[in-house]
Design a protein around this motif. Structure first.
Motif, PDB file in Angstrom:
ATOM      1  N   ALA A  31       0.848  -1.191   0.000  1.00  0.00           N
ATOM      2  CA  ALA A  31       0.000   0.000   0.000  1.00  0.00           C
ATOM      3  C   ALA A  31       0.885   1.243   0.000  1.00  0.00           C
ATOM      4  O   ALA A  31       2.103   1.148   0.190  1.00  0.00           O
ATOM      5  CB  ALA A  31      -0.891   0.022   1.247  1.00  0.00           C
ATOM      6  N   VAL A  32       0.243   2.371  -0.207  1.00  0.00           N
ATOM      7  CA  VAL A  32       0.894   3.648   0.073  1.00  0.00           C
ATOM      8  C   VAL A  32       0.598   3.987   1.532  1.00  0.00           C
ATOM      9  O   VAL A  32      -0.569   3.963   1.951  1.00  0.00           O
ATOM     10  CB  VAL A  32       0.391   4.765  -0.851  1.00  0.00           C
ATOM     11  N   TYR A  33       1.642   4.270   2.282  1.00  0.00           N
ATOM     12  CA  TYR A  33       1.508   4.561   3.711  1.00  0.00           C
ATOM     13  C   TYR A  33       1.606   6.076   3.940  1.00  0.00           C
ATOM     14  O   TYR A  33       2.514   6.730   3.431  1.00  0.00           O
ATOM     15  CB  TYR A  33       2.589   3.831   4.499  1.00  0.00           C
ATOM     16  N   TYR A  34       0.647   6.584   4.709  1.00  0.00           N
ATOM     17  CA  TYR A  34       0.545   8.015   4.955  1.00  0.00           C
ATOM     18  C   TYR A  34       0.648   8.332   6.446  1.00  0.00           C
ATOM     19  O   TYR A  34       0.075   7.638   7.281  1.00  0.00           O
ATOM     20  CB  TYR A  34      -0.798   8.546   4.462  1.00  0.00           C
ATOM     21  N   CYS A  35       1.338   9.408   6.733  1.00  0.00           N
ATOM     22  CA  CYS A  35       1.396   9.959   8.079  1.00  0.00           C
ATOM     23  C   CYS A  35       0.273  10.989   8.215  1.00  0.00           C
ATOM     24  O   CYS A  35      -0.061  11.692   7.236  1.00  0.00           O
ATOM     25  CB  CYS A  35       2.758  10.616   8.273  1.00  0.00           C
ATOM     26  N   ASN A  36      -0.278  11.103   9.389  1.00  0.00           N
ATOM     27  CA  ASN A  36      -1.461  11.958   9.589  1.00  0.00           C
ATOM     28  C   ASN A  36      -1.454  12.528  10.998  1.00  0.00           C
ATOM     29  O   ASN A  36      -1.045  11.864  11.953  1.00  0.00           O
ATOM     30  CB  ASN A  36      -2.715  11.103   9.353  1.00  0.00           C
ATOM     31  N   THR A  37      -1.937  13.760  11.101  1.00  0.00           N
ATOM     32  CA  THR A  37      -2.159  14.323  12.416  1.00  0.00           C
ATOM     33  C   THR A  37      -3.199  15.430  12.312  1.00  0.00           C
ATOM     34  O   THR A  37      -3.656  15.770  11.212  1.00  0.00           O
ATOM     35  CB  THR A  37      -0.849  14.865  13.033  1.00  0.00           C
ATOM     36  N   ARG A  38      -3.594  15.959  13.437  1.00  0.00           N
ATOM     37  CA  ARG A  38      -4.591  17.019  13.455  1.00  0.00           C
ATOM     38  C   ARG A  38      -4.160  18.076  14.454  1.00  0.00           C
ATOM     39  O   ARG A  38      -3.684  17.753  15.547  1.00  0.00           O
ATOM     40  CB  ARG A  38      -5.964  16.467  13.834  1.00  0.00           C
ATOM     41  N   LEU A  39      -4.359  19.338  14.044  1.00  0.00           N
ATOM     42  CA  LEU A  39      -4.033  20.460  14.919  1.00  0.00           C
ATOM     43  C   LEU A  39      -5.102  21.524  14.735  1.00  0.00           C
ATOM     44  O   LEU A  39      -5.358  21.958  13.610  1.00  0.00           O
ATOM     45  CB  LEU A  39      -2.647  21.011  14.562  1.00  0.00           C
ATOM     46  N   PHE A  40      -5.727  21.911  15.832  1.00  0.00           N
ATOM     47  CA  PHE A  40      -6.784  22.929  15.784  1.00  0.00           C
ATOM     48  C   PHE A  40      -7.844  22.575  14.743  1.00  0.00           C
ATOM     49  O   PHE A  40      -8.247  23.403  13.932  1.00  0.00           O
ATOM     50  CB  PHE A  40      -6.203  24.307  15.476  1.00  0.00           C
ATOM     51  N   HIS A  41      -8.292  21.344  14.762  1.00  0.00           N
ATOM     52  CA  HIS A  41      -9.374  20.852  13.907  1.00  0.00           C
ATOM     53  C   HIS A  41      -8.992  20.787  12.425  1.00  0.00           C
ATOM     54  O   HIS A  41      -9.861  20.586  11.573  1.00  0.00           O
ATOM     55  CB  HIS A  41     -10.638  21.700  14.059  1.00  0.00           C
ATOM     56  N   ILE A  42      -7.739  21.001  12.098  1.00  0.00           N
ATOM     57  CA  ILE A  42      -7.284  20.854  10.720  1.00  0.00           C
ATOM     58  C   ILE A  42      -6.503  19.548  10.631  1.00  0.00           C
ATOM     59  O   ILE A  42      -5.603  19.292  11.434  1.00  0.00           O
ATOM     60  CB  ILE A  42      -6.398  22.034  10.294  1.00  0.00           C
ATOM     61  N   VAL A  43      -6.841  18.747   9.632  1.00  0.00           N
ATOM     62  CA  VAL A  43      -6.188  17.457   9.434  1.00  0.00           C
ATOM     63  C   VAL A  43      -5.075  17.602   8.402  1.00  0.00           C
ATOM     64  O   VAL A  43      -5.271  18.216   7.351  1.00  0.00           O
ATOM     65  CB  VAL A  43      -7.211  16.406   8.969  1.00  0.00           C
ATOM     66  N   TYR A  44      -3.935  17.050   8.716  1.00  0.00           N
ATOM     67  CA  TYR A  44      -2.777  17.129   7.826  1.00  0.00           C
ATOM     68  C   TYR A  44      -2.352  15.728   7.399  1.00  0.00           C
ATOM     69  O   TYR A  44      -2.376  14.786   8.206  1.00  0.00           O
ATOM     70  CB  TYR A  44      -1.605  17.821   8.531  1.00  0.00           C
ATOM     71  N   TRP A  45      -1.931  15.631   6.139  1.00  0.00           N
ATOM     72  CA  TRP A  45      -1.446  14.376   5.560  1.00  0.00           C
ATOM     73  C   TRP A  45      -0.097  14.599   4.913  1.00  0.00           C
ATOM     74  O   TRP A  45       0.166  15.664   4.347  1.00  0.00           O
ATOM     75  CB  TRP A  45      -2.408  13.868   4.500  1.00  0.00           C
ATOM     76  N   GLY A  46       0.721  13.575   4.954  1.00  0.00           N
ATOM     77  CA  GLY A  46       1.930  13.588   4.157  1.00  0.00           C
ATOM     78  C   GLY A  46       1.623  13.144   2.743  1.00  0.00           C
ATOM     79  O   GLY A  46       0.482  12.836   2.398  1.00  0.00           O
ATOM     80  N   GLN A  47       2.671  13.079   1.925  1.00  0.00           N
ATOM     81  CA  GLN A  47       2.481  12.719   0.520  1.00  0.00           C
ATOM     82  C   GLN A  47       2.426  11.220   0.305  1.00  0.00           C
ATOM     83  O   GLN A  47       2.029  10.753  -0.758  1.00  0.00           O
ATOM     84  CB  GLN A  47       3.604  13.334  -0.333  1.00  0.00           C
ATOM     85  N   GLY A  48       2.832  10.467   1.306  1.00  0.00           N
ATOM     86  CA  GLY A  48       2.787   9.015   1.238  1.00  0.00           C
ATOM     87  C   GLY A  48       4.096   8.403   0.771  1.00  0.00           C
ATOM     88  O   GLY A  48       4.890   9.036   0.075  1.00  0.00           O
ATOM     89  N   THR A  49       4.302   7.153   1.169  1.00  0.00           N
ATOM     90  CA  THR A  49       5.458   6.387   0.728  1.00  0.00           C
ATOM     91  C   THR A  49       4.991   4.982   0.373  1.00  0.00           C
ATOM     92  O   THR A  49       4.199   4.378   1.105  1.00  0.00           O
ATOM     93  CB  THR A  49       6.571   6.372   1.800  1.00  0.00           C
ATOM     94  N   GLN A  50       5.466   4.480  -0.766  1.00  0.00           N
ATOM     95  CA  GLN A  50       4.992   3.199  -1.279  1.00  0.00           C
ATOM     96  C   GLN A  50       5.717   2.047  -0.601  1.00  0.00           C
ATOM     97  O   GLN A  50       6.957   2.038  -0.517  1.00  0.00           O
ATOM     98  CB  GLN A  50       5.221   3.118  -2.786  1.00  0.00           C
ATOM     99  N   VAL A  51       4.948   1.080  -0.142  1.00  0.00           N
ATOM    100  CA  VAL A  51       5.485  -0.172   0.382  1.00  0.00           C
ATOM    101  C   VAL A  51       4.938  -1.304  -0.477  1.00  0.00           C
ATOM    102  O   VAL A  51       3.724  -1.429  -0.644  1.00  0.00           O
ATOM    103  CB  VAL A  51       5.078  -0.383   1.852  1.00  0.00           C
ATOM    104  N   THR A  52       5.839  -2.089  -1.032  1.00  0.00           N
ATOM    105  CA  THR A  52       5.444  -3.226  -1.862  1.00  0.00           C
ATOM    106  C   THR A  52       6.073  -4.491  -1.296  1.00  0.00           C
ATOM    107  O   THR A  52       7.292  -4.550  -1.119  1.00  0.00           O
ATOM    108  CB  THR A  52       5.891  -3.039  -3.316  1.00  0.00           C
ATOM    109  N   VAL A  53       5.229  -5.469  -0.996  1.00  0.00           N
ATOM    110  CA  VAL A  53       5.695  -6.731  -0.433  1.00  0.00           C
ATOM    111  C   VAL A  53       5.450  -7.827  -1.459  1.00  0.00           C
ATOM    112  O   VAL A  53       4.305  -8.098  -1.833  1.00  0.00           O
ATOM    113  CB  VAL A  53       4.979  -7.055   0.882  1.00  0.00           C
ATOM    114  N   SER A  54       6.516  -8.443  -1.909  1.00  0.00           N
ATOM    115  CA  SER A  54       6.398  -9.501  -2.916  1.00  0.00           C
ATOM    116  C   SER A  54       6.277 -10.868  -2.237  1.00  0.00           C
ATOM    117  O   SER A  54       6.853 -11.104  -1.182  1.00  0.00           O
ATOM    118  CB  SER A  54       7.601  -9.484  -3.849  1.00  0.00           C
ATOM    119  N   SER A  55       5.535 -11.746  -2.893  1.00  0.00           N
ATOM    120  CA  SER A  55       5.316 -13.089  -2.321  1.00  0.00           C
ATOM    121  C   SER A  55       6.386 -14.067  -2.768  1.00  0.00           C
ATOM    122  O   SER A  55       7.181 -13.778  -3.645  1.00  0.00           O
ATOM    123  CB  SER A  55       3.939 -13.605  -2.726  1.00  0.00           C
TER     124      SER A  55
END
Length: 115
Positions: free
Chosen positions: A91-115
């Motif tokens: 998946a793409v993994y995102y960091c998230n937080t909230r400050l003063f009722h505003i939600v913030y997201w990072g741009q994401g980083t891709q994680v790929t797990v092969s079988s």
């Protein structure tokens, strides 16, 4: 304004490990909690883990026992240590937080797990 920048994603074989990091602009002490989410192709974004300002942690059932969230207040970072990775963790993994009722997201980083 809060900026979140994720890093550490990549390609790994099933059973392997990765460590993601989220760097925040400014002190993370401002945030009641910081979170990791992920979004797999064709699926909705889902919550993965959280850590509070008091260092309480919580995890989604799918990752409990395999992932560990931690924070470093000196570096203003929140990490996600991911062990025993499975293809369904891809998946793409995102960091998230909230400050003063505003939600913030990072741009994401891709994680790929092969079988």
């Amino acid at each position: 304004q809060v900026q979140l920048v994720e890093s550490g994603g990549g390609l790994v074989q099933a059973g392997g490990s990765l460590r993601l990091s989220c760097a925040a602009s400014g002190s993370i002490d401002r945030f009641n909690a910081m979170n990791w989410f992920r979004q797999a192709p064709g699926k909705q974004r889902e919550w993965v883990a959280s850590i509070t300002s008091g260092d309480s942690t919580s995890y989604a059932d799918a990752v409990k026992g395999r992932f560990t969230i931690s924070r470093d207040n000196a570096k203003n970072t929140v990490d996600l240590q991911m062990n025993t990775l499975k293809p369904e963790d891809t998946a793409v993994y995102y960091c998230n937080t909230r400050l003063f009722h505003i939600v913030y997201w990072g741009q994401g980083t891709q994680v790929t797990v092969s079988s």
